[in-house]
Design an enzyme around this catalytic site. Structure first.
Site, mmCIF file in Angstrom:
data_model
loop_
_atom_site.group_PDB
_atom_site.id
_atom_site.type_symbol
_atom_site.label_atom_id
_atom_site.label_comp_id
_atom_site.label_asym_id
_atom_site.label_seq_id
_atom_site.Cartn_x
_atom_site.Cartn_y
_atom_site.Cartn_z
ATOM 1 N N LEU A 81 93.819 56.717 42.890
ATOM 2 C CA LEU A 81 94.545 55.848 43.824
ATOM 3 C C LEU A 81 95.976 55.567 43.378
ATOM 4 O O LEU A 81 96.470 54.447 43.489
ATOM 5 C CB LEU A 81 93.794 54.526 44.045
ATOM 6 C CG LEU A 81 92.458 54.634 44.769
ATOM 7 C CD1 LEU A 81 91.741 53.292 44.783
ATOM 8 C CD2 LEU A 81 92.650 55.156 46.186
ATOM 9 N N CYS A 137 85.377 52.630 46.800
ATOM 10 C CA CYS A 137 86.011 52.115 45.582
ATOM 11 C C CYS A 137 85.016 51.290 44.763
ATOM 12 O O CYS A 137 84.135 50.634 45.318
ATOM 13 C CB CYS A 137 87.212 51.235 45.942
ATOM 14 S SG CYS A 137 88.505 52.104 46.833
ATOM 15 N N THR A 200 84.252 62.192 49.614
ATOM 16 C CA THR A 200 83.856 63.241 48.669
ATOM 17 C C THR A 200 82.537 62.913 47.963
ATOM 18 O O THR A 200 82.129 61.749 47.868
ATOM 19 C CB THR A 200 84.939 63.435 47.603
ATOM 20 O OG1 THR A 200 85.202 62.169 46.971
ATOM 21 C CG2 THR A 200 86.218 63.964 48.214
#
Length: 330
Positions: A81, A137, A200
């Site tokens: 990120l 996340c 992913t």
């Protein structure tokens, strides 16, 4: 046949937004909307929307190298990120984008619920067209477990973001969870307007000579053609939950050509995400659009939306279902 770049059959409505084509450029693959504009022949107008790089509250440098590694039929990435923070994106990046070319979606990322709220609220007060929530996340307050791997936490993030924005919310679902359909159901109840399916898969590469993990972060997200069969299944599973609520899906994962894009549309996607495919062929978008138009000509479809969810399943038996009981009298 119409020119695929201007074929009116390829324009569609997505969460109340008019998109010129059903193709969406995926977060993390095109930077903040300017990277591929430097490639001769590339045009943002071939994309119905561009999802900007994952953005957090404060600037992040990202992970230590190596951060990208090519694999058979795909690639691993662990960028971490890296981004300049939401204030810089809103104040300096967005004003430089041409919103007449295409739609732009923000990608909101965070390590705490409060960060998701902060970044979403900041994007709400901006010209961005929609907001994608990256719930893959890690939640630092819960020991690093990803928000998106727990339906309760996923719903909490969506509900919290819903309260601070009136813009369309797109929830990006992770395949690294037990029941993606249940997670989707909870997110719909919490107020999501759409889904991006899938993010992913987690993977690893090993340097056998040095007996070390290749990726500096040890593990990374696997993308590219290798994950397409998984992505198609997840899109179909989410479609079963989302379709009754008219919640559209961006189908993504290994799209390289028109056939790949058509598979996602037929499986239940309303739009199709292209990401890693751009690394193989930066000029693949017009080829994909042309292929979709050609397919519609050959099969008599008057609009691309008519392809969504046309998959004919071979019964409804789960891959793990026990065989049907036999009648002892026959």
């Amino acid at each position: 046949m119409s020119d695929s770049r201007t074929d009116p059959r390829l324009a569609l409505e997505f969460c109340g937004l008019h998109l010129n084509t059903p193709l969406v450029l995926l977060s993390g693959c095109v930077g903040f909307g300017e990277e591929y504009t430097r490639v001769a022949g590339f045009s943002n107008r071939d994309a119905g929307a561009i999802c900007l790089k994952g953005t957090t509250g404060a600037a992040r440098l990202g992970n230590a190298p190596h951060r990208v590694y090519e694999t058979p039929d795909g690639m691993l990435n662990a960028i971490g990120l890296q981004n300049p923070g939401v204030d810089h994106v809103v104040d300096h990046t967005l004003p430089q984008l041409d919103f007449d070319e295409t739609r732009f979606f923000a990608n909101v990322s965070g390590s705490t619920l409060e960060e998701y709220i902060e970044v979403t609220r900041r994007f709400d007060d901006s010209p961005i067209d929609a907001i994608e929530i990256n719930i893959s996340c890690p939640n630092v307050k819960e020991g690093g477990v990803a928000f998106g791997n727990d339906p309760d936490m996923s719903a909490r993030v969506v509900e919290a973001c819903r309260q601070v924005t009136s813009k369309p919310l797109i929830t990006k679902l992770s395949p690294n969870q037990t029941d993606i359909a249940e997670n989707a159901r909870r997110c719909i109840e919490a107020g999501t307007d759409a889904f991006a399916v899938i993010n992913t898969l987690m993977g690893m590469a090993v340097d056998v000579e040095n007996r070390r993990a290749v990726i500096g972060n040890n593990q990374g997200g696997l993308s590219g053609p290798a994950i397409k069969p998984i992505a198609l299944l997840k899109v179909q599973q989410v479609y079963q939950v989302a379709a009754p609520h008219n919640v559209p899906i961006i189908g993504q994962g290994g799209v390289m050509n028109a056939t790949d894009a058509l598979e996602f549309l037929i499986a239940g996607a309303s739009t199709v995400g292209v990401g890693t495919g751009l690394f193989y062929d930066p000029l693949c978008l017009p080829k994909i659009l042309h292929g979709i138009s050609d397919y519609m000509d050959r099969h008599g479809y008057t609009h691309v939306r008519d392809l969504t969810g046309t998959l004919q399943l071979n019964g409804a038996v789960s891959a793990c279902a026990p065989p049907a009981p036999q009648d002892p009298t026959t």
